[in-house]
Design a protein around this motif. Structure first.
Motif, PDB file in Angstrom:
ATOM      1  N   TYR A 119       9.479   6.430 -17.595  1.00 56.00           N
ATOM      2  CA  TYR A 119      10.438   6.097 -18.657  1.00 56.00           C
ATOM      3  C   TYR A 119      10.524   7.354 -19.511  1.00 56.00           C
ATOM      4  CZ  TYR A 119       9.181   1.169 -17.689  1.00 56.00           C
ATOM      5  OH  TYR A 119       8.933  -0.062 -17.114  1.00 56.00           O
TER       6      TYR A 119
ATOM      7  N   ALA B  42       4.907   5.768 -16.124  1.00 58.85           N
ATOM      8  CA  ALA B  42       4.372   4.398 -16.102  1.00 58.85           C
ATOM      9  C   ALA B  42       3.646   4.091 -14.800  1.00 58.85           C
ATOM     10  CB  ALA B  42       5.492   3.403 -16.332  1.00 58.85           C
TER      11      ALA B  42
ATOM     12  N   ASP C  13      -3.684  -3.516 -21.228  1.00 56.69           N
ATOM     13  CA  ASP C  13      -2.317  -3.372 -21.760  1.00 56.69           C
ATOM     14  C   ASP C  13      -1.817  -1.963 -21.491  1.00 56.69           C
ATOM     15  OD1 ASP C  13      -2.380  -5.887 -22.727  1.00 56.69           O
ATOM     16  OD2 ASP C  13      -2.621  -5.338 -24.829  1.00 56.69           O
ATOM     17  N   GLY C  14      -0.566  -1.875 -21.091  1.00 59.51           N
ATOM     18  CA  GLY C  14       0.047  -0.557 -20.901  1.00 59.51           C
ATOM     19  C   GLY C  14      -0.315   0.120 -19.587  1.00 59.51           C
ATOM     20  N   ALA C  15      -1.058  -0.583 -18.710  1.00 55.91           N
ATOM     21  CA  ALA C  15      -1.497   0.030 -17.445  1.00 55.91           C
ATOM     22  C   ALA C  15      -0.334   0.250 -16.477  1.00 55.91           C
ATOM     23  CB  ALA C  15      -2.558  -0.848 -16.791  1.00 55.91           C
ATOM     24  N   GLY C  16       0.713  -0.564 -16.611  1.00 62.08           N
ATOM     25  CA  GLY C  16       1.866  -0.437 -15.712  1.00 62.08           C
ATOM     26  C   GLY C  16       2.127  -1.698 -14.904  1.00 62.08           C
ATOM     27  N   LYS C  17       1.458  -2.794 -15.259  1.00 63.68           N
ATOM     28  CA  LYS C  17       1.562  -4.023 -14.469  1.00 63.68           C
ATOM     29  C   LYS C  17       2.982  -4.591 -14.485  1.00 63.68           C
ATOM     30  CE  LYS C  17      -1.652  -6.172 -16.874  1.00 63.68           C
ATOM     31  NZ  LYS C  17      -1.854  -5.139 -17.920  1.00 63.68           N
ATOM     32  N   THR C  18       3.555  -4.707 -15.691  1.00 64.75           N
ATOM     33  CA  THR C  18       4.904  -5.281 -15.788  1.00 64.75           C
ATOM     34  C   THR C  18       5.919  -4.390 -15.085  1.00 64.75           C
ATOM     35  OG1 THR C  18       4.331  -6.327 -17.866  1.00 64.75           O
ATOM     36  CG2 THR C  18       6.669  -6.087 -17.430  1.00 64.75           C
ATOM     37  N   THR C  19       5.740  -3.084 -15.207  1.00 67.88           N
ATOM     38  CA  THR C  19       6.661  -2.153 -14.556  1.00 67.88           C
ATOM     39  C   THR C  19       6.645  -2.377 -13.047  1.00 67.88           C
ATOM     40  OG1 THR C  19       6.297  -0.544 -16.299  1.00 67.88           O
ATOM     41  CG2 THR C  19       7.174   0.310 -14.229  1.00 67.88           C
TER      42      THR C  19
ATOM     43  N   GLU D 208       0.981 -11.751 -15.973  1.00 65.30           N
ATOM     44  CA  GLU D 208       0.039 -12.171 -17.013  1.00 65.30           C
ATOM     45  C   GLU D 208       0.215 -13.638 -17.407  1.00 65.30           C
ATOM     46  OE1 GLU D 208      -0.775  -9.607 -20.229  1.00 65.30           O
ATOM     47  OE2 GLU D 208      -0.468  -7.788 -19.092  1.00 65.30           O
TER      48      GLU D 208
HETATM   49  N1  LIG Z   1      11.395   0.428 -21.498  1.00 65.16           N
HETATM   50  C1  LIG Z   1      10.398   1.291 -21.714  1.00 65.16           C
HETATM   51  N2  LIG Z   1      10.641   2.500 -22.283  1.00 65.16           N
HETATM   52  C2  LIG Z   1       9.635   3.390 -22.487  1.00 65.16           C
HETATM   53  N3  LIG Z   1       8.352   3.178 -22.146  1.00 65.16           N
HETATM   54  C3  LIG Z   1       8.045   1.998 -21.573  1.00 65.16           C
HETATM   55  C4  LIG Z   1       9.052   0.983 -21.323  1.00 65.16           C
HETATM   56  N4  LIG Z   1       8.452  -0.083 -20.742  1.00 65.16           N
HETATM   57  C5  LIG Z   1       7.139   0.235 -20.627  1.00 65.16           C
HETATM   58  N5  LIG Z   1       6.893   1.474 -21.121  1.00 65.16           N
HETATM   59  C6  LIG Z   1       5.590   2.180 -21.130  1.00 65.16           C
HETATM   60  O1  LIG Z   1       5.124   2.270 -19.788  1.00 65.16           O
HETATM   61  C7  LIG Z   1       3.730   2.029 -19.706  1.00 65.16           C
HETATM   62  C8  LIG Z   1       3.458   0.834 -18.802  1.00 65.16           C
HETATM   63  O2  LIG Z   1       3.961  -0.324 -19.418  1.00 65.16           O
HETATM   64  P1  LIG Z   1       3.902  -1.782 -18.764  1.00 65.16           P
HETATM   65  O3  LIG Z   1       4.622  -2.728 -19.663  1.00 65.16           O
HETATM   66  O4  LIG Z   1       4.357  -1.705 -17.352  1.00 65.16           O
HETATM   67  O5  LIG Z   1       2.334  -2.062 -18.787  1.00 65.16           O
HETATM   68  P2  LIG Z   1       1.542  -3.433 -18.675  1.00 65.16           P
HETATM   69  O6  LIG Z   1       0.328  -3.150 -17.845  1.00 65.16           O
HETATM   70  O7  LIG Z   1       2.428  -4.520 -18.208  1.00 65.16           O
HETATM   71  O8  LIG Z   1       1.064  -3.691 -20.136  1.00 65.16           O
HETATM   72  P3  LIG Z   1       1.477  -4.851 -21.180  1.00 65.16           P
HETATM   73  O9  LIG Z   1       0.574  -5.971 -20.866  1.00 65.16           O
HETATM   74  O10 LIG Z   1       1.170  -4.199 -22.497  1.00 65.16           O
HETATM   75  O11 LIG Z   1       2.928  -5.129 -20.957  1.00 65.16           O
HETATM   76  C9  LIG Z   1       3.252   1.837 -21.140  1.00 65.16           C
HETATM   77  O12 LIG Z   1       2.813   3.081 -21.605  1.00 65.16           O
HETATM   78  C10 LIG Z   1       4.509   1.394 -21.865  1.00 65.16           C
HETATM   79  O13 LIG Z   1       4.460   1.774 -23.229  1.00 65.16           O
END
Ligand SMILES: Nc1ncnc2c1ncn2[C@@H]1O[C@H](COP(=O)(O)OP(=O)(O)OP(=O)(O)O)[C@@H](O)[C@H]1O
Length: 303
Positions: free
Chosen positions: A12, A17, A37-43, A157
């Motif tokens: 991003y 990510a 949190d922020g590991a990249g799971k949702t991505t 999650e």
């Molecule tokens: N739309 C976006 N624009 C910029 N950065 C993003 C965006 N979405 C996610 N990120 C960043 O990418 C990284 C991975 O985010 P992601 O949401 O995939 O993690 P996660 O493991 O699902 O954590 P969480 O539980 O906090 O959602 C994080 O550093 C987040 O800040």
């Protein structure tokens, strides 16, 4: 393979990510993506469900590309996002009928699959989704994600912020779904849920640190691990251990702290003596078996 990912990267703008991720998910597995949190799971979840484009690598879901075959994928997967995403001003029944309609099916046709979950929310079927409790909303969202008998169920999650009893119940439901020939890809920040999966991937800062059976991952700890307690509490104990010349790692683990030492030999009495000289009392120290959390923290520290 139900899911095959090779050298996947996603940025991003300046945030990386996902960094060169590779993994495979077999049919009917409960595959857990475990990370903070922020590991990249949702991505990763959004890429696999065809909701987000990626920069580099190859991704196949049921042998199809989430970019060119997104329609196929959307028709054959169920997705429960982290945030409740149903219509709060529709009733339980209306929400389910709505999703059933979109997929050209009915609640009756999927009843066999969803009945164990649906029966728990059926008494509230005339209630608006917005007025349900957290646990009930989650069950409704799960029913909606299953309404078209998906081949793969993606759960982002599902138990974050859910009370311990409902978490246990939810995992029981997930394990029951297994009998219906459904592959489950589930993400969680809770290490204790890792043992409930068939295989897991540990993810941190966009990198996969390990993929294996949960029992193999917990065995992968290559140091002697000590569980330590003292009368003054974990805060003081951790502070003193960090100052110890032979300190390697330390972190709180429930009532105790888990500690590794830079020396290889049996050194319980040395550590105890050092802590006593540092003013701590009633020190209890014993060797303990490593858990997935120990392995994860050690891998994260190296990463
Ligand atoms: N739309 C976006 N624009 C910029 N950065 C993003 C965006 N979405 C996610 N990120 C960043 O990418 C990284 C991975 O985010 P992601 O949401 O995939 O993690 P996660 O493991 O699902 O954590 P969480 O539980 O906090 O959602 C994080 O550093 C987040 O800040």
């Amino acid at each position: 393979m139900m899911i095959s990912i090779r050298n996947l990267s996603k940025n991003y703008e300046e945030v990386q990510a996902l960094k060169n991720i590779s993994l495979e998910v077999k049919p009917k597995e409960i595959f857990g993506l475990i990370g903070p949190d922020g590991a990249g799971k949702t991505t990763l979840m959004r890429i696999l469900t065809s909701l987000l484009l990626f920069d580099e690598g190859e991704v196949q879901v049921m042998g199809k590309s989430p970019i060119s075959d997104y329609q196929f994928i959307r028709n054959h997967i169920g997705y429960m996002p982290g945030k409740f995403s149903l219509y709060e001003d529709l009733t339980v029944e209306e929400n389910l009928s709505f999703f059933a309609n979109i997929f050209g099916t009915t609640i009756e046709k999927s009843y066999d699959l969803i009945k164990d979950i649906y029966q728990q929310i059926e008494p509230f079927k005339k209630r608006k989704a917005g007025a349900l409790s957290g646990g009930m909303k989650q069950k409704l969202a799960l029913c909606a994600a299953l309404i078209h008998y998906p081949k793969i169920l993606f759960l982002d999650e599902p138990t974050t912020g859910v009370d311990p009893v409902s978490r246990k119940e939810f995992w029981h439901i997930i394990q029951q779904l297994h009998h219906h020939d459904i592959t489950i890809f589930v993400s969680t920040p809770y290490m204790d849920e890792a043992n409930l999966c068939d295989r897991i991937a540990l993810i941190d800062k966009g990198e996969i640190l390990n993929v294996d059976l949960p029992e193999n991952i917990s065995k992968a700890f290559d140091k002697t691990l000590y569980a330590i307690q003292c009368h003054e509490g974990n805060y003081q104990l951790i502070k003193k251990l960090r100052e110890y010349t032979h300190f390697d790692s330390v972190f709180p683990f429930g009532e105790e702290v888990h500690y590794t030492d830079a020396r290889a030999t049996d050194i319980e009495s040395d550590i105890k003596l050092y802590l006593e000289e540092s003013g701590l009392t009633s020190i209890q120290i014993r060797k303990t078996a490593s858990t997935i959390e120990d392995v994860f923290i050690s891998l994260m520290n190296k990463n």
